[in-house]
Enzyme design. Structure first.
Site, PDB file in Angstrom:
ATOM      1  N   SER A 178       0.822  -1.210   0.000  1.00  0.00           N
ATOM      2  CA  SER A 178       0.000   0.000   0.000  1.00  0.00           C
ATOM      3  C   SER A 178       0.856   1.260   0.000  1.00  0.00           C
ATOM      4  O   SER A 178       1.936   1.299   0.625  1.00  0.00           O
ATOM      5  CB  SER A 178      -0.888  -0.005   1.249  1.00  0.00           C
ATOM      6  OG  SER A 178      -1.505   1.255   1.417  1.00  0.00           O
ATOM      7  N   TYR A 196      -0.850   5.790  -4.987  1.00  0.00           N
ATOM      8  CA  TYR A 196      -1.939   6.760  -4.851  1.00  0.00           C
ATOM      9  C   TYR A 196      -1.555   7.997  -5.663  1.00  0.00           C
ATOM     10  O   TYR A 196      -0.411   8.457  -5.593  1.00  0.00           O
ATOM     11  CB  TYR A 196      -2.166   7.126  -3.383  1.00  0.00           C
ATOM     12  CG  TYR A 196      -3.003   6.104  -2.653  1.00  0.00           C
ATOM     13  CD1 TYR A 196      -4.343   5.917  -2.997  1.00  0.00           C
ATOM     14  CD2 TYR A 196      -2.465   5.331  -1.625  1.00  0.00           C
ATOM     15  CE1 TYR A 196      -5.112   4.968  -2.327  1.00  0.00           C
ATOM     16  CE2 TYR A 196      -3.238   4.391  -0.959  1.00  0.00           C
ATOM     17  CZ  TYR A 196      -4.554   4.213  -1.315  1.00  0.00           C
ATOM     18  OH  TYR A 196      -5.314   3.293  -0.668  1.00  0.00           O
ATOM     19  N   HIS A 223     -12.598  -3.454  -2.673  1.00  0.00           N
ATOM     20  CA  HIS A 223     -11.878  -2.897  -1.523  1.00  0.00           C
ATOM     21  C   HIS A 223     -12.300  -3.611  -0.244  1.00  0.00           C
ATOM     22  O   HIS A 223     -12.414  -3.001   0.825  1.00  0.00           O
ATOM     23  CB  HIS A 223     -12.177  -1.392  -1.424  1.00  0.00           C
ATOM     24  CG  HIS A 223     -10.985  -0.547  -1.072  1.00  0.00           C
ATOM     25  ND1 HIS A 223     -10.367   0.288  -1.972  1.00  0.00           N
ATOM     26  CD2 HIS A 223     -10.279  -0.399   0.084  1.00  0.00           C
ATOM     27  CE1 HIS A 223      -9.354   0.915  -1.384  1.00  0.00           C
ATOM     28  NE2 HIS A 223      -9.281   0.515  -0.147  1.00  0.00           N
ATOM     29  N   LYS A 254      -6.826  -1.655 -10.167  1.00  0.00           N
ATOM     30  CA  LYS A 254      -7.499  -2.407  -9.103  1.00  0.00           C
ATOM     31  C   LYS A 254      -8.795  -1.721  -8.699  1.00  0.00           C
ATOM     32  O   LYS A 254      -8.834  -0.491  -8.554  1.00  0.00           O
ATOM     33  CB  LYS A 254      -6.570  -2.488  -7.890  1.00  0.00           C
ATOM     34  CG  LYS A 254      -7.178  -3.103  -6.635  1.00  0.00           C
ATOM     35  CD  LYS A 254      -6.134  -3.322  -5.559  1.00  0.00           C
ATOM     36  CE  LYS A 254      -6.758  -3.799  -4.269  1.00  0.00           C
ATOM     37  NZ  LYS A 254      -7.425  -2.739  -3.510  1.00  0.00           N
ATOM     38  N   THR A 263      -5.399   2.343  -7.741  1.00  0.00           N
ATOM     39  CA  THR A 263      -6.678   2.078  -7.083  1.00  0.00           C
ATOM     40  C   THR A 263      -7.782   2.881  -7.752  1.00  0.00           C
ATOM     41  O   THR A 263      -7.757   4.115  -7.749  1.00  0.00           O
ATOM     42  CB  THR A 263      -6.619   2.467  -5.603  1.00  0.00           C
ATOM     43  OG1 THR A 263      -5.761   1.555  -4.937  1.00  0.00           O
ATOM     44  CG2 THR A 263      -7.989   2.413  -4.968  1.00  0.00           C
TER      45      THR A 263
END
Lengths: 378, 378, 378, 378
Positions: A134, A159, A277, A253, A185
């Site tokens: 992450s 991100y 998620h 994703k 994401t």
């Protein structure tokens, strides 16, 4: 008179692990599968920390639906094909894996273990599988890569910061550190409304976000923590930009719709990750296992499909593969293992899934991952 | 080291409201969604009053079915479309609304708050949405309109009195007071048999019915209270008569069949309201969400369709809209808010739904109400 | 200030009845529907007696399925048709009935009331509906007929004795006493295996079987009690024989298959009764409501169809009629009423069903039984 | 006044058996069906022994699914066909049986009774039905055959040892001892992962494996106990070899797929046994009753099909036969009977199933096994 062995005595048990951390304790009654491990961790963690991990958005319909979708699938095992030798290995975007099970990106491992993702990746390394890390990790991506040496199997979960310079800085660092793919994401434009956290009145937590110990050149301020995990302005154009900006494979994703899956590949994605998620974003979103077949059909083999959400047993892995997934990812289970016993715990979760998958493949008549096909689904 | 914020900390919480009414109390453990609010009100109200609101007819199959119909629907969110700006506003029969959520007519608000509907409408006004006021309100329709000034968003829920002069007198008053539509209840020719109320042995209650403080000219007696809420003789002819009698839009509420929906429009209705009276009339009546698609299809866009029954979360609103509703109405939740904290409570219920809908739209890839389509339903 | 009446205050309540039997007691908390009545009777009867009535064969799957079949059906009520006047009356094989609800044959009413079926029929008479009297009644068929005077609405439920002379003697007596139809039980060739009774170790009970106080001419012995309730040798030939032996209408009860329904009419039956003996015979037999539509379709209007099994509310009656039944019958509810308050209790059960059906018809837009059609089923 | 007998008083009760083993005790409250027997045995056995028998693999989804598949099937009984005489007898591969219910191979009966399978087969012999004896029996196959004299109805469940000489030695012994068929287990290439056993921390048990008191000529070591129950290398070629090696009929057990059923017959099988090992091997495997119809259709009458898994009542037997099974087998119930009362207990389990099947056939209108057809399934 000869010994009669009770069934299953040779299959891996979590209690062996747990015992080593509770010296002198009896292994009897310790968890033997991931569901029991979760229950054991429940007893160990502070309730609000447990809830933060276990919980989901709203009424947690999607959390439950992810599991329920597996409970609805039944298998038609093939028999008498000879399964003395089974090969569980596979590869994903060029990375060889010991089995089709990887670690999904989950944030803030420091919540449950002081060494956070560094411990997690050690467990993954022993199991010879991949960790998608992450962007909101407690430890920096470089620290995590070092812990995974000499053969890191790492993807970076990127991100998109509103300031593109920050994003480019992160891409560069991930490439430098040896990450072999970038994950975008798609399902977090804003944070889901998580009723358990609101109910627990969670206050801001003093927790390191490892990737921001320093700031990129020319950037003096990167905003509050929300910027690190959500970006409501993100569009397909950003995926196209990323595709042009890096030579690493790009994974999108958070896809649940067939049309979005096609859009992802058209925008340059090298893999599609079917995910909701873990039910933490849009409550009521379709279960990933239910969404998987249509996505697989729409992509028609153009890129591999990863699935996460609700995988807790080796038979779940088998079902997801039979419905077209190239691999599955586990989220919460890695945190249960980490919370229980650090790297050993993570490794044990992966070993349990591997043992279970190996037995499931033998019983379903599959000598290798290639033997797993849709005819196994009743 | 930087702050890591727990997820969702910025989303609106009911406890902030509740706290302001329980000074000094801890906000921890207070309700964060409407289902928890209901539980909290349960602890506060007398059981028979709670039952009167929460209960339904017979075995309450329809009460449960209304909720269960939402639990069966799953969403296929669209991703990466850019949702930084979302517009939740809409309009209904010319009335602009901040969001597609209005207040359904519910009677006798004086049961749970001394100022009754006057408080309710204040909450609705702050939320900039519409209140359909019951003809059986504790406060008079004029008092309610005054409280909604200067910009009333009000519909009058018209009960047809056996004496037509009474009905005409009510129409006139509603028009004068600034109500912008008249709602005809089609599903209450007689009162449903509500087992909880019978079980609680409810005696007649001394409660003001605000619209009858005086009587219309030439009428000396208007009968018992039953006449105010039911009329077994009502037919489509009365709708036609009403259509000819007023210039206000006419809404027919309580439709579950496609053929009745068409009949309503043929009789002059400007909107159709799919409702089973919250399961309080015919137990076993189909869930409104299940009835909605066929009604929408039969009307084919001729008039807007409103749905009520079982809406408790922002994702419920999204689902109803995706299935063709122009707006949804909430009944019991407004009373839970009113019971808990008057106008602030009503406003808070609406704010919670708005927050939840806003997040749900972002996560489903909808920038405006117009983006919500049936492809969102799995 | 005017009275606001709580909803439903005028609808019939069982507690009024119960109160009159418990002088001085509070009506609050007394049963308001048949399900609550059953719970109240549970507290009053000896457990094994309650179990004998409430229980069924085997795992009681069919007992539950009969109820579950109603729970799966939802209604599409018609609105605004004018229902101020409703006519619930109907007729069955020439017998006028106040409503399409009759009493199913159930044996041994003496178990719960000293006057047994004599009390039961008094309740049915007040409600102006029909009682199909079991051949295994505690009171004699003549005593029951006398109690139903001057306008008996009675059918005789005929068990075929192995000795045909006994059967002919019973037919003759039923005709003489004014019974207007003969019911043949098709689903009891042997007794079902009722686990609750076995568990309760039920011993033979000294209970009068009213129809055998004397014996027919020339018969000195009629065997043990099993002969009174089962006959494994019974075939369609016996129905044909009965048809030729009496001028009374013949009803075949216990039909679940469409082909058997046609066979019944071909053998001379004047009505077909869809029943699985309340789940007391073949556990796993299909729910009667599920079997009904195919039977109705196969008969295509040649004879009326009666349904029993699981009817506990007025809405259940409406559903069965909408699926093609001419009338429904209730079994256990009559015994709960009888156990609670004799004839008054039976009457009250019937009044409750009538009140509920009347309200359900109003709310579904049915002014008469003829208005009930399949379009009401969602 | 005459006796009125409570329903079902003549049907067989388990308590009569149990009483004879608990002298002086009250029969009241004793189990009346196999589900209650299981509960009673639960109280008697050590928990881990009970779990070993009752439990299954993984989350025990397949254990539950086997039962649930019966709970979903409903019957359409035929009436008035005359069922005074019923014939439950049938035959399987030339062996006449009193009823279409046999004993499935289950290992290690010594766990619950000192005389193990010798007691079990005595119970089966009294019931005139067949026992398929596990290769992992506590007693030797010769001892079991002697106990079944003079008319043994025995099949030998053959585990293929990696050393073919051991397998040939077992085949020879089974033939010599009068076993009339050989059963090959197809669903145990490895042992299932049984969570209850892992949880109970089952240690190796000192228990005789009767067939290995001596070793075959020229074999000095046969390996650990795993070799006796699993063989991951087993293929269809081994079935063909066995077919050529013996004149006895060969039965392949553990088939769930239609294609595997055809493969079995092509490899020489004389019967196909639809089984998922009672849910003890692959958790998530389809329920056997759900798999049965497609297997029956694919085989099209070429060989008889046996079903096991979830049979607990006579109506279950009827359902399996109606869906095409020639006979059903029971596994755990024989062990509950054996644990409770040895041979008498086993006999009683079989008598209970026989009584229940006899009643079910009467109530479904079946005079013989040949009358059971698919039209009975709703």
């Amino acid at each position: 008179v000869r010994d009669y062995y009770w069934a299953g005595v040779d299959a891996g048990r979590v209690w062996q692990l747990v015992t080593s951390h509770h010296e002198g304790g009896s292994p009897v009654g310790q968890p033997v599968d991931i569901e029991e491990l979760e229950a054991a961790v429940h007893d160990k963690l502070e309730q609000r920390t447990f809830d933060y991990i276990a919980g989901g958005a709203g009424a947690e319909r999607t959390v439950r639906a992810n599991r329920a979708a597996f409970a609805r699938r039944f298998l038609l095992p093939r028999v008498l094909v000879g399964v003395a030798e089974r090969d569980l290995s596979t590869a994903l975007l060029g990375t060889p894996l010991s089995m089709p099970v990887i670690l999904a990106p989950t944030g803030a491992h420091g919540l449950v273990h002081p060494d956070g993702e560094v411990e997690t990746v050690r467990g993954a390394a022993v199991a010879s599988t991949l960790m998608a890390v992450s962007g909101g990790s407690t430890m920096s991506l470089e620290e995590i890569a070092r812990a995974a040496s000499p053969r890191p199997r790492l993807w970076h979960h990127l991100y998109f910061h509103p300031n593109r310079a920050v994003t480019e800085w992160l891409i560069e660092r991930a490439q430098q550190a040896g990450y072999s793919a970038l994950v975008v994401t798609a399902d977090a434009p804003v944070l889901g409304r998580r009723d358990r956290d609101l109910r627990n009145n969670l206050a801001p937590l003093q927790l390191r976000i490892g990737n921001y110990d320093s700031l990129p050149p020319g950037v003096s301020e990167i905003g509050d923590s929300t910027s690190f995990v959500t970006n409501p302005g993100l569009t397909w154009t950003d995926v196209t930009w990323l595709r042009s900006r890096t030579t690493l494979p790009v994974v999108v994703k958070g896809i649940l719709r067939p049309d979005d899956a096609v859009r992802a590949v058209d925008a340059g994605a090298d893999a599609v990750w079917v995910s909701n998620h873990g039910g933490r974003q849009l409550d009521g979103a379709v279960a990933t296992l239910d969404a998987l077949p249509a996505v697989v059909a729409a992509l028609d083999g153009r890129v591999p499909v990863i699935q996460d959400g609700g995988v807790r047993r080796g038979t779940d892995v088998l079902v997801a593969l039979a419905l077209g997934a190239a691999a599955v990812a586990v989220g919460r289970p890695q945190l249960w293992g980490l919370a229980m016993a650090g790297a050993d715990g993570v490794q044990h979760v992966l070993r349990t899934l591997r043992d279970e998958l190996s037995i499931a493949m033998a019983l379903a008549g599959c000598r290798s991952i290639r033997d797993v096909d849709t005819s196994l689904i009743a």
